[in-house]
Design a protein around this motif. Structure first.
Motif, PDB file in Angstrom:
ATOM      1  N   ILE A 159       0.837  -1.204   0.000  1.00  0.00           N
ATOM      2  CA  ILE A 159       0.000   0.000   0.000  1.00  0.00           C
ATOM      3  C   ILE A 159       0.868   1.249   0.000  1.00  0.00           C
ATOM      4  CG2 ILE A 159      -1.642   1.338   1.373  1.00  0.00           C
ATOM      5  CD1 ILE A 159      -2.848  -1.343   2.277  1.00  0.00           C
ATOM      6  N   LYS A 160       1.923   1.251   0.815  1.00  0.00           N
ATOM      7  CA  LYS A 160       2.825   2.410   0.849  1.00  0.00           C
ATOM      8  C   LYS A 160       3.517   2.595  -0.498  1.00  0.00           C
ATOM      9  CE  LYS A 160       5.316   3.090   4.573  1.00  0.00           C
ATOM     10  NZ  LYS A 160       6.218   2.865   5.731  1.00  0.00           N
ATOM     11  N   LYS A 161       3.882   1.479  -1.140  1.00  0.00           N
ATOM     12  CA  LYS A 161       4.513   1.558  -2.459  1.00  0.00           C
ATOM     13  C   LYS A 161       3.563   2.163  -3.484  1.00  0.00           C
ATOM     14  CE  LYS A 161       6.042  -1.461  -6.226  1.00  0.00           C
ATOM     15  NZ  LYS A 161       6.298  -2.845  -6.650  1.00  0.00           N
ATOM     16  N   VAL A 162       2.319   1.697  -3.498  1.00  0.00           N
ATOM     17  CA  VAL A 162       1.340   2.218  -4.465  1.00  0.00           C
ATOM     18  C   VAL A 162       1.135   3.709  -4.249  1.00  0.00           C
ATOM     19  CG1 VAL A 162      -1.068   2.115  -5.216  1.00  0.00           C
ATOM     20  CG2 VAL A 162       0.175  -0.001  -4.759  1.00  0.00           C
ATOM     21  N   LEU A 163       0.975   4.128  -3.008  1.00  0.00           N
ATOM     22  CA  LEU A 163       0.766   5.551  -2.715  1.00  0.00           C
ATOM     23  C   LEU A 163       1.974   6.378  -3.152  1.00  0.00           C
ATOM     24  CD1 LEU A 163      -0.912   5.280   0.801  1.00  0.00           C
ATOM     25  CD2 LEU A 163      -1.989   6.076  -1.318  1.00  0.00           C
ATOM     26  N   HIS A 164       3.180   5.846  -2.886  1.00  0.00           N
ATOM     27  CA  HIS A 164       4.391   6.565  -3.281  1.00  0.00           C
ATOM     28  C   HIS A 164       4.515   6.673  -4.803  1.00  0.00           C
ATOM     29  CE1 HIS A 164       8.563   7.858  -3.405  1.00  0.00           C
ATOM     30  NE2 HIS A 164       8.822   6.851  -4.215  1.00  0.00           N
ATOM     31  N   GLU A 165       4.284   5.556  -5.495  1.00  0.00           N
ATOM     32  CA  GLU A 165       4.394   5.547  -6.958  1.00  0.00           C
ATOM     33  C   GLU A 165       3.376   6.494  -7.587  1.00  0.00           C
ATOM     34  OE1 GLU A 165       6.491   4.023  -8.937  1.00  0.00           O
ATOM     35  OE2 GLU A 165       7.352   2.329  -7.869  1.00  0.00           O
ATOM     36  N   GLN A 166       2.144   6.466  -7.074  1.00  0.00           N
ATOM     37  CA  GLN A 166       1.106   7.335  -7.643  1.00  0.00           C
ATOM     38  C   GLN A 166       1.423   8.797  -7.377  1.00  0.00           C
ATOM     39  OE1 GLN A 166      -1.505   9.353  -6.254  1.00  0.00           O
ATOM     40  NE2 GLN A 166      -2.352   9.732  -8.314  1.00  0.00           N
ATOM     41  N   HIS A 167       1.918   9.107  -6.188  1.00  0.00           N
ATOM     42  CA  HIS A 167       2.269  10.487  -5.871  1.00  0.00           C
ATOM     43  C   HIS A 167       3.421  10.968  -6.744  1.00  0.00           C
ATOM     44  CE1 HIS A 167       3.108  14.103  -3.552  1.00  0.00           C
ATOM     45  NE2 HIS A 167       4.378  13.712  -3.481  1.00  0.00           N
ATOM     46  N   THR A 168       4.421  10.099  -6.932  1.00  0.00           N
ATOM     47  CA  THR A 168       5.574  10.473  -7.756  1.00  0.00           C
ATOM     48  C   THR A 168       5.148  10.767  -9.186  1.00  0.00           C
ATOM     49  OG1 THR A 168       7.055   9.107  -6.412  1.00  0.00           O
ATOM     50  CG2 THR A 168       7.817   9.707  -8.608  1.00  0.00           C
ATOM     51  N   PHE A 169       4.284   9.915  -9.729  1.00  0.00           N
ATOM     52  CA  PHE A 169       3.837  10.102 -11.112  1.00  0.00           C
ATOM     53  C   PHE A 169       2.988  11.360 -11.268  1.00  0.00           C
ATOM     54  CE2 PHE A 169       0.510   9.234 -14.375  1.00  0.00           C
ATOM     55  CZ  PHE A 169       1.336   9.316 -15.489  1.00  0.00           C
ATOM     56  N   SER A 170       2.097  11.597 -10.329  1.00  0.00           N
ATOM     57  CA  SER A 170       1.174  12.730 -10.466  1.00  0.00           C
ATOM     58  C   SER A 170       1.837  14.062 -10.175  1.00  0.00           C
ATOM     59  CB  SER A 170      -0.029  12.549  -9.533  1.00  0.00           C
ATOM     60  OG  SER A 170       0.385  12.493  -8.182  1.00  0.00           O
ATOM     61  N   SER A 171       2.964  14.051  -9.440  1.00  0.00           N
ATOM     62  CA  SER A 171       3.580  15.311  -9.026  1.00  0.00           C
ATOM     63  C   SER A 171       4.811  15.699  -9.831  1.00  0.00           C
ATOM     64  CB  SER A 171       3.958  15.237  -7.540  1.00  0.00           C
ATOM     65  OG  SER A 171       4.917  14.222  -7.319  1.00  0.00           O
TER      66      SER A 171
END
Length: 263
Positions: free
Chosen positions: A104-116
């Motif tokens: 879950i932490k990985k998914v949140l990190h990956e999504q934040h990195t891509f969107s930002s």
């Protein structure tokens, strides 16, 4: 003066429901001390301890139909075996929850990195990555459900993993999963040019790779390793009907290159 309590008092004392107590009585694992003249079930200290033991056995995973046998005939060794088995199940569940937490932490990190990220191209300094080969397919072949099902190897939780497609200039593509120990393929540490993109159809991947290589040339980067297309299908949670890909390649820089943003 009565020393016993009613079912409503027992419910409050033991933090259970009336339904639970009646169910245990129906299954023959708990009985009231007696029923008074008003037909109220009355419970004493003995029944309180019995109920506590029943609740503990339920926590340990003992089914209701087996509780009476446990309480009347289990030996010390049998109880020890029960506790050891329950301990193993708890530790397995803790491991599952730890893995889920990390995912879950990985998914949140990956999504934040891509969107930002402000620029779709990034240069990342990466450590050595080890990959285990999962399957190979012809460059011209299309990935199908049948092809996936026919593979003798299985990757647990496949689409919760980063699937690496390795394009090394040959006529085949190697599909790999990341591993902690040295595997079939090692991607050396170094600077990697990276680009992330959402793709709806598979035919969009080839133009994406061509654009990536053209960008590297324009920036005077020399690609020194295979093209690595990383499928992050778990990020499709955030983009309906689209898959998330990250394209990477190790690069060296010519004297005239201006460099890129670091990540």
């Amino acid at each position: 003066m009565k020393t016993e309590i009613t079912i409503s008092e027992l419910v409050k004392l033991m933090n259970v429901s009336v339904h639970q107590i009646r169910y245990f009585e129906e299954k023959g694992v708990l009985e009231p001390a007696y029923t008074d003249n008003n037909q109220y079930r009355m419970y004493g200290v003995k029944q309180i301890y019995q109920l506590a033991q029943i609740l503990l056995l339920r926590k340990l995973g003992v089914p209701v139909h087996a509780i009476k046998e446990c309480m009347t005939s289990f030996s010390t060794d049998q109880y020890r075996q029960l506790l050891h088995r329950s301990l193993w199940e708890v530790e397995a569940e803790l491991l599952r929850l730890t893995d889920l937490r990390q995912f879950i932490k990985k998914v949140l990190h990956e999504q934040h990195t891509f969107s930002s990220q402000p620029d779709q191209y990034q240069i990342k300094r990466k450590d050595t990555t080890y990959l285990a080969r999962w399957m190979e397919m012809d460059m011209t072949a299309k990935l199908t459900a049948k092809l996936l099902a026919e593979q003798p190897k299985r990757i647990p939780y496949l689409f919760e993993s980063d699937v690496h497609h390795i394009f090394d200039g040959s006529d085949t593509i190697a599909l790999c999963a990341e591993t902690q120990a040295p595997g079939d393929i090692s991607l050396p540490a170094g600077d990697y040019l990276c680009m992330q993109r959402l793709v709806e159809e598979e035919h969009e991947l080839e133009p994406m790779m061509e654009e990536f290589c053209d960008y590297a040339v324009a920036q005077s980067y020399v690609i020194t390793g295979p093209l690595i297309l990383i499928e992050k299908s778990y990020l499709s949670l955030f983009s309906e009907n689209k898959l998330h890909y990250e394209l990477q390649a190790m690069i060296s820089r010519t004297p005239n290159s201006e460099g890129g943003s670091q990540s």
